[in-house]
Enzyme design. Structure first.
Site, PDB file in Angstrom:
ATOM      1  N   ASN A   1      24.702  33.234  42.459  1.00 48.66           N
ATOM      2  CA  ASN A   1      26.786  32.699  42.076  1.00 48.66           C
ATOM      3  C   ASN A   1      27.213  33.181  43.469  1.00 48.66           C
ATOM      4  O   ASN A   1      26.893  35.195  43.369  1.00 48.66           O
ATOM      5  CB  ASN A   1      27.348  33.221  40.703  1.00 48.66           C
ATOM      6  CG  ASN A   1      28.500  32.832  40.909  1.00 48.66           C
ATOM      7  OD1 ASN A   1      29.224  32.581  41.920  1.00 48.66           O
ATOM      8  ND2 ASN A   1      29.426  34.303  39.851  1.00 48.66           N
ATOM      9  N   TRP A   2      27.256  32.536  44.181  1.00 50.78           N
ATOM     10  CA  TRP A   2      27.727  33.256  45.522  1.00 50.78           C
ATOM     11  C   TRP A   2      28.960  33.276  45.809  1.00 50.78           C
ATOM     12  O   TRP A   2      30.307  34.066  46.248  1.00 50.78           O
ATOM     13  CB  TRP A   2      27.893  32.086  47.090  1.00 50.78           C
ATOM     14  CG  TRP A   2      26.962  32.001  47.135  1.00 50.78           C
ATOM     15  CD1 TRP A   2      25.309  32.048  46.665  1.00 50.78           C
ATOM     16  CD2 TRP A   2      26.302  30.477  48.664  1.00 50.78           C
ATOM     17  NE1 TRP A   2      24.571  31.637  47.277  1.00 50.78           N
ATOM     18  CE2 TRP A   2      24.442  30.909  48.266  1.00 50.78           C
ATOM     19  CE3 TRP A   2      27.107  30.066  48.991  1.00 50.78           C
ATOM     20  CZ2 TRP A   2      23.891  29.754  48.801  1.00 50.78           C
ATOM     21  CZ3 TRP A   2      26.126  29.040  50.156  1.00 50.78           C
ATOM     22  CH2 TRP A   2      25.294  29.270  49.763  1.00 50.78           C
ATOM     23  N   LYS A   3      30.100  33.507  44.036  1.00 53.89           N
ATOM     24  CA  LYS A   3      31.235  33.743  44.648  1.00 53.89           C
ATOM     25  C   LYS A   3      32.298  32.596  45.348  1.00 53.89           C
ATOM     26  O   LYS A   3      32.437  31.861  46.373  1.00 53.89           O
ATOM     27  CB  LYS A   3      31.823  34.705  44.351  1.00 53.89           C
ATOM     28  CG  LYS A   3      30.987  35.479  42.670  1.00 53.89           C
ATOM     29  CD  LYS A   3      31.053  36.876  42.413  1.00 53.89           C
ATOM     30  CE  LYS A   3      29.993  37.313  41.724  1.00 53.89           C
ATOM     31  NZ  LYS A   3      30.421  38.517  41.066  1.00 53.89           N
TER      32      LYS A   3
ATOM     33  N   HIS B   1      32.596  32.990  33.301  1.00 56.41           N
ATOM     34  CA  HIS B   1      32.454  33.852  34.186  1.00 56.41           C
ATOM     35  C   HIS B   1      33.284  34.787  33.684  1.00 56.41           C
ATOM     36  O   HIS B   1      34.832  34.373  33.725  1.00 56.41           O
ATOM     37  CB  HIS B   1      32.553  33.894  35.624  1.00 56.41           C
ATOM     38  CG  HIS B   1      31.631  34.482  36.311  1.00 56.41           C
ATOM     39  ND1 HIS B   1      32.448  36.206  37.074  1.00 56.41           N
ATOM     40  CD2 HIS B   1      30.322  34.969  36.894  1.00 56.41           C
ATOM     41  CE1 HIS B   1      31.990  37.103  37.448  1.00 56.41           C
ATOM     42  NE2 HIS B   1      31.067  36.198  37.583  1.00 56.41           N
TER      43      HIS B   1
ATOM     44  N   GLU C   1      35.066  36.644  35.341  1.00 59.28           N
ATOM     45  CA  GLU C   1      36.600  36.620  36.807  1.00 59.28           C
ATOM     46  C   GLU C   1      37.054  36.033  36.746  1.00 59.28           C
ATOM     47  O   GLU C   1      38.449  36.120  36.390  1.00 59.28           O
ATOM     48  CB  GLU C   1      35.397  36.490  37.687  1.00 59.28           C
ATOM     49  CG  GLU C   1      34.511  38.247  38.749  1.00 59.28           C
ATOM     50  CD  GLU C   1      33.544  38.364  39.534  1.00 59.28           C
ATOM     51  OE1 GLU C   1      33.302  36.946  39.979  1.00 59.28           O
ATOM     52  OE2 GLU C   1      32.911  38.666  39.462  1.00 59.28           O
TER      53      GLU C   1
ATOM     54  N   GLU D   1      26.130  38.860  30.499  1.00 56.73           N
ATOM     55  CA  GLU D   1      26.309  39.793  31.879  1.00 56.73           C
ATOM     56  C   GLU D   1      27.505  40.637  31.758  1.00 56.73           C
ATOM     57  O   GLU D   1      28.775  40.257  31.310  1.00 56.73           O
ATOM     58  CB  GLU D   1      27.286  38.642  32.953  1.00 56.73           C
ATOM     59  CG  GLU D   1      26.299  38.012  34.098  1.00 56.73           C
ATOM     60  CD  GLU D   1      26.805  37.616  35.134  1.00 56.73           C
ATOM     61  OE1 GLU D   1      26.037  37.739  36.235  1.00 56.73           O
ATOM     62  OE2 GLU D   1      27.949  36.764  35.020  1.00 56.73           O
TER      63      GLU D   1
ATOM     64  N   GLY E   1      29.013  43.729  39.427  1.00 57.84           N
ATOM     65  CA  GLY E   1      29.351  43.779  41.284  1.00 57.84           C
ATOM     66  C   GLY E   1      29.995  45.926  41.367  1.00 57.84           C
ATOM     67  O   GLY E   1      30.318  46.340  41.897  1.00 57.84           O
TER      68      GLY E   1
ATOM     69  N   SER F   1      24.785  42.904  38.707  1.00 59.51           N
ATOM     70  CA  SER F   1      24.423  44.046  39.503  1.00 59.51           C
ATOM     71  C   SER F   1      21.978  44.253  39.704  1.00 59.51           C
ATOM     72  O   SER F   1      21.848  44.745  40.139  1.00 59.51           O
ATOM     73  CB  SER F   1      24.456  45.493  39.337  1.00 59.51           C
ATOM     74  OG  SER F   1      25.658  45.667  39.834  1.00 59.51           O
TER      75      SER F   1
ATOM     76  N   GLY G   1      24.520  37.836  41.728  1.00 61.27           N
ATOM     77  CA  GLY G   1      25.889  37.671  42.461  1.00 61.27           C
ATOM     78  C   GLY G   1      25.371  37.950  44.092  1.00 61.27           C
ATOM     79  O   GLY G   1      25.319  37.466  45.247  1.00 61.27           O
ATOM     80  N   GLY G   2      26.239  39.162  44.117  1.00 62.98           N
ATOM     81  CA  GLY G   2      26.208  39.572  45.703  1.00 62.98           C
ATOM     82  C   GLY G   2      24.903  39.574  46.275  1.00 62.98           C
ATOM     83  O   GLY G   2      24.765  39.059  47.230  1.00 62.98           O
TER      84      GLY G   2
HETATM   85  P1  PGA Z   1      26.344  40.940  40.987  1.00 58.70           P
HETATM   86  O1  PGA Z   1      27.372  39.583  39.941  1.00 58.70           O
HETATM   87  O2  PGA Z   1      25.287  40.680  41.265  1.00 58.70           O
HETATM   88  O3  PGA Z   1      26.930  40.844  41.859  1.00 58.70           O
HETATM   89  O4  PGA Z   1      26.792  41.745  40.195  1.00 58.70           O
HETATM   90  C1  PGA Z   1      26.695  38.903  38.780  1.00 58.70           C
HETATM   91  C2  PGA Z   1      28.202  37.888  38.370  1.00 58.70           C
HETATM   92  O5  PGA Z   1      29.028  37.666  38.947  1.00 58.70           O
HETATM   93  O6  PGA Z   1      27.681  36.832  37.870  1.00 58.70           O
END
Ligand code: PGA
Length: 257
Positions: free
Chosen positions: A9-11, A94, A96, A166, A172, A213, A234-235
């Protein structure tokens, strides 16, 4: 045997040009790890460019969100029909989106239904906040999120979705539950909810990913757990080497390499 899945997930990161470079840097090694379902979820604006680069490979493309309506007066939104022009997967719910954009269990339910109607595989995100965890509400929250998300699905449809556990406090932050804790939620909450609603066979088929993470150094620990079928990253998915290392860890742990 459930095929492991690792989705990146590149956000909200990157221009089309940056997306091209990132995909270019991971394409070759990712293609060699075909035992793992590999999904890249760039921002909407990069979907077309990345779709073109993935053509002829078995690496899949996902969107990070969508509206549930097929079309209409929803300025700024993207419909499932538009997503399905490029992608095979879509992240739904998600944290977010839930936190910043008013996503609720009810809108997640509509989006899951819309995804299935457009032959998209929804990657449904569930997970508790830190406050819910500290007050012992994790199991109840995750159970309700899974139940509502899949309220309109038949057992056959439910067997095709992907669920990503998650914990919101792990996204993050560099913090994670232990692999055993995550596995417990996968087994005792998510699979148990699926089994009660759709039957044991469906519960066994659904891929349940851990997210929050995930990095190359901790991924093997999560993938060693029997009820963790991969990761939503994500990251670390923004770094081609790190993402490939996580996919490789999944291949090794799940014996697909
Ligand atoms: P992260 O994000 O790996 O940066 O914690 C995970 C996600 O938002 O799917």
């Amino acid at each position: 045997m459930r095929t492991p899945v690792v989705a990146g997930n590149w956000k909200m990161h990157g221009t089309v040009e940056e997306a091209r470079h990132r995909v270019w840097d991971m394409l070759q090694p990712l293609q060699e790890l075909s035992g793992v379902e590999r999904v890249i979820c760039p921002p909407f604006t990069a979907l077309l460019a990345v779709a073109n680069m993935l053509m002829g490979t078995d690496i899949r493309l996902g969107a990070q969100n969508m509206h549930w309506a097929t079309e209409g007066a929803f300025t700024g939104e993207i419909s499932p029909r538009m997503v399905a022009e490029f992608a095979q997967y879509v992240i739904v719910g998600h944290s977010e989106r839930r936190k910043f954009f008013g996503e609720t269990d009810e809108t997640v339910r509509k989006k899951v239904r819309a995804a299935l109607d457009h032959d998209l595989t929804p990657i449904i995100c569930v997970g508790e906040t830190i406050g819910e965890r500290e007050t012992g509400l994790t199991d109840r929250v995750v159970h309700q999120q899974v139940l509502t998300a899949l309220a309109d699905c038949s057992p056959e449809e439910a067997s095709r979705v992907i669920i990503a556990y998650e914990p919101v406090w792990a996204i993050g932050t560099g913090l994670t539950p232990t692999p055993e804790e995550a596995n417990r939620v996968h087994r005792e909450v998510i699979r148990a909810t699926l089994a009660a609603r759709f039957g044991e066979a469906t519960a066994r088929q659904v891929r349940v990913l851990y997210g929050g993470s995930v990095k190359p150094h901790n991924a093997p620990g999560f993938f060693a757990q029997p009820d963790i079928d991969g990761a939503l990253v994500g990251g670390a998915s923004l770094d081609p080497q790190a993402f490939v290392a996580i996919v490789r860890a999944a291949a090794e742990a799940k014996g697909t390499k």
